[in-house]
Motif scaffolding. Sequence first.
Motif, short mmCIF file in Angstrom:
data_model
loop_
_atom_site.label_atom_id
_atom_site.label_comp_id
_atom_site.label_asym_id
_atom_site.label_seq_id
_atom_site.Cartn_x
_atom_site.Cartn_y
_atom_site.Cartn_z
N TYR A 532 56.41 40.33 53.09
CA TYR A 532 56.88 39.50 51.72
C TYR A 532 57.48 40.68 50.42
CZ TYR A 532 54.43 35.49 53.63
OH TYR A 532 54.23 34.48 54.47
N ALA A 533 58.15 40.17 49.99
CA ALA A 533 58.75 40.83 48.59
C ALA A 533 57.94 40.28 47.45
CB ALA A 533 60.08 40.48 48.55
N VAL A 534 57.41 40.99 46.70
CA VAL A 534 56.81 40.73 45.30
C VAL A 534 57.32 41.29 44.20
CG1 VAL A 534 54.51 40.72 44.23
CG2 VAL A 534 54.52 40.42 46.54
N ASN A 535 57.94 40.36 43.17
CA ASN A 535 58.09 40.85 41.73
C ASN A 535 57.25 40.71 40.79
OD1 ASN A 535 61.14 39.62 43.16
ND2 ASN A 535 61.13 41.57 42.68
N ASP A 536 57.22 41.85 40.14
CA ASP A 536 56.25 41.83 38.86
C ASP A 536 56.78 41.08 37.61
OD1 ASP A 536 58.03 43.27 37.44
OD2 ASP A 536 56.76 45.24 37.68
N PRO A 537 56.22 40.82 36.55
CA PRO A 537 56.68 39.84 35.62
C PRO A 537 57.97 40.45 34.99
CG PRO A 537 54.12 40.08 35.23
CD PRO A 537 54.73 41.18 36.39
N GLU A 538 58.25 41.53 35.17
CA GLU A 538 59.57 41.99 34.44
C GLU A 538 60.56 42.05 35.71
OE1 GLU A 538 56.77 43.95 33.82
OE2 GLU A 538 56.49 42.71 31.91
N GLY A 539 60.41 41.80 36.68
CA GLY A 539 61.20 41.59 37.72
C GLY A 539 61.21 42.92 38.80
#
Length: 1012
Positions: A532-539
């Motif tokens: 899985y790839a996860v992006n934080d609130p800023e991308g």
Amino acid sequence: MFCGFTTDPKMYRWECLLLVLPFVIGRGSAQDTCGYKKCAALPVKPGYVNVHLVPHTHDDVGWLKTVDQYYYGANNSIQTAGVQYILDSVIPQLEMKPSRTFIYVEMAFFYRWWQEQDGDMRDRVRKLVSNGQLEFINGGWCMNDEASTHYNAIIDQMTVGLQFLNSTFGECGRPLVAWHIDPFGHSREQASLFAQMGFDGFFFGRLDYQDKANRLKYRNMEEIWRASPDDLGAAADLFTGALYNHYVPPGGLCFDIGCKDQPIEDDMALHDYNVANRVGIAVNTSLDQVQHFQTDHIMWTMGSDFQYQAAHTWFKNMDKLITHTNSMADKHKVNLLYSSPSCYIYHKNKASATPPGVKFAHNNTADFFPYADQPHAFWSGYFTSRPAFKGYVRRCNNLLQVCKQLEVIGAPKFSDKVPLPTSKRFREAMGVAQHHDAVSGTEKQHVANDYAMRLHAGAVECQVITSMTLQQRMVKAGALPPVAEFCNYLNISVCPLTEDEFTKSFTVTVYNPLARRRTGYYVRLPVTGDAYAVNDPEGNNVVTQVTKVSQRTQEIRGKRGKAKHELLFPVSAPALGFSTYFVSQSQNSSRSAGKQPKAGDDQEIHNEHLSLLFDGKTGLLKSVVNLETNLTLKVNQGFYWYNSSAGNNKASNKKSGAYVFRPNSTEAMPILPQQSVITSVVDGQLCQEVQQSFSPWVSQVVRLYSGQRHAELEWTVGPIPIKDDLGKEIISRFDTDIMSDSTFYTDANGRELLARVVDRRLTWKLNQTEPVAGNYYPVNSRILIKDKSKQLTVLTDRSQGGSSLRNGSLELMVHRRMLYDDGYGVGEPLNETGVFGEGLVVRGKHYLLLDTPESSGQLHRALGEQLYMAPSVLLGLAGGNDPKQYRKEFRTNYTAMKRELPSSVHLLTLEMSEDETVLMRLENQLQKAEGGAPQNVTLTGLFEPFEVEINTVEELTLGANYPSTMVQRLAWNTEGGRTKSEALRCWDSGSATVSLQPMQICTLHFKVQQRD
């Protein structure tokens, strides 16, 4: 400045030009004779033994029957008890004679009864309250347990009850005395909280039989309890009395319809005339009791469990007893009178103040745990009883705080569009759950189920509030984002949204209820994919780890879940705010490999702070190294079990049960497999873990997360086998090389620490009859042992019993299952089963910290705060958006604070009151011994969604029912001088600043101005 009373549709309110109080101060007329006004007019006689008769009923908010059954009088095959009939019966009896009195305690019942009354009955009750005949004592939603309750939940349940009394009866409804006549042992922190609520005294009924004998001998049944000797000092001192006769009437003088004692037959024409006999009992009892007290005032508790359903039987006989005894008072110098605990304490105080004045003891800094009512009967089993429910209560408290915060942050702006549920149901359910037969685990099984059902109903509503409020705050413009939902079974890797094979992407929104940024929190989700790839609130990309779901977890969840893996990644969230992460399946594998350890090889896991070494032969934890301080702790951690007594021990026939812990032996037996306990080692980038199996029903996973200064030990116990006809009490034990000198430390309700010494009590010489159970104490959040160089602290995720029975050893009881009842009323063994009829499986966590004694305090306080105020994690479908598009349409970061609070200041309460004002509590959570120092917080410009109207801020007592400026507690003569009567203040309106001493809690009430 002009001030005056004004009428409001809901309540009277005192209004000034610069001040609005949510209190009904002196509600009614100047002719009110409630409180101490009533006490001053009582017919006491100097030079006589003045016997204060206190008519009362003790109404358990659930025990053998559910709350509803007790209120309505249903299910009387179990117990004949109907609270509604008690109140129906008492009111007309009080109206018949103005001298009669009655006290009432449990607001969960009184509130329900009050809601059913018409206007005429309410006016009649208000009159009885205003003239002091009907008096509310304690005033909480329930009479809470003192061992298994967290201070946050105690304060909340007291606040619900006290604010109801304030809004309904005003000043005359304010309780003056705390009344814990039935809890099974008493906490020093409980006394401290009561003192901060403005109570003048605290009475209880249960104390160790040896302690009571000692106090009777030396006439110190009543004393000034030093409830916070090193921090709050005099502000937490409290007059405390142990009742002479538990909480029942004197022998021979019980006049309830269910009692077997003889009524007073005063017709001289009858052969059964017995006035002399009845009066003789009263006189002899009085003269005997007064020998054990410091003044000529004594108190009788005239009532017991669910009594006064036919109140006339009590009052008619008490009238006669008073009349006939007092008619001969000049002969025996005994004066009987209707009274209350507050009037009793009022006259005690006058005796203390009048020269030469009685001086009360003022040196008790201990508590009243563990409680034993006879040899071999220590009530220390309930510290752990029903561990699953204890854990659920703690998690519900976490959710309730989140819910109340979000009602303040978002609901006012959102309620115009969509009607939201409120936290009221959840607040009341949590209040009921703090009862001394609820979270304690000492209720019948069907009642425990009812408590859990009530919590669930409230939790569902608060999850809706949380989801919808966060959703509203995510809006930038236009449409609402997809609905976010909770996954309530993540502890067994079940979440339909994330493990659905058609879910290719989803959002994870993390709300942080702390008033400072939370970093390094790990989200663990069940998933079906490999990467899985996860992006934080800023991308930005977030490091992830995918780990196989353990075999034990798969067994526990059964067919409820199908995920093969768990996705793990770190998150961060701002103070009192949320962050949204975007998760999608990826082609790049992030799976961490599990490996089978080689036989005989030691296994080591580590992060940048800690190293844990496991023995190659046994698989048990062997050592812990703090890599920053180079401290090395030799430790052997494993699981053991005590064989529960079945009552066939030669010394006593007492059994282990819901209340009592009584092992058959002083030695716990190890739970050992035939080979090494290690089944797998996971070496991941974010988390390293060792999976251990001690038996088919005991397992553990020891984890080290990157960046964390503690080790996490997730234990799973159950179903405890009973086919061998042996009850079992399971412990996790740490045997170390710390030279602890028979001393260990436990917390009191999650706050101050108390030192415990094996086989010792601070205020009396103990004759130890149970070397194990007699050294068990409640552990609400942490237990520790230390020497000059090292300190081992273990934090818990729920209340448990714990001890250190030998130097360097520390143990916590995690689960218990018995085959017999211990004989204290429950009438059934503590034999919990799960959904499939087998013994209950319980999963929980311990958190291990190793550091120097000097640096440990702040570390375990911070971790404790993070555990009980953990982030709420909500998940939602991404709606077909990629992360970039999602950030354009919706807000992914939000904080309700313009600046963070200091590191030692905790936002304990932020909630909306019924009049749409805000109640807030700030707490300086460090003790002086932990490096705690005074802290200041300025309210101006503190919050983002609203501005505090400084000119409306009012400082209240801890129970939020009375202005702190008006507190004048009774002052007492003591061996150490006269006690103080003023409350410890915190609010400076001139600078709009809250000033907090170590361990001080500041309670404020104010209006807010919403920002555009």
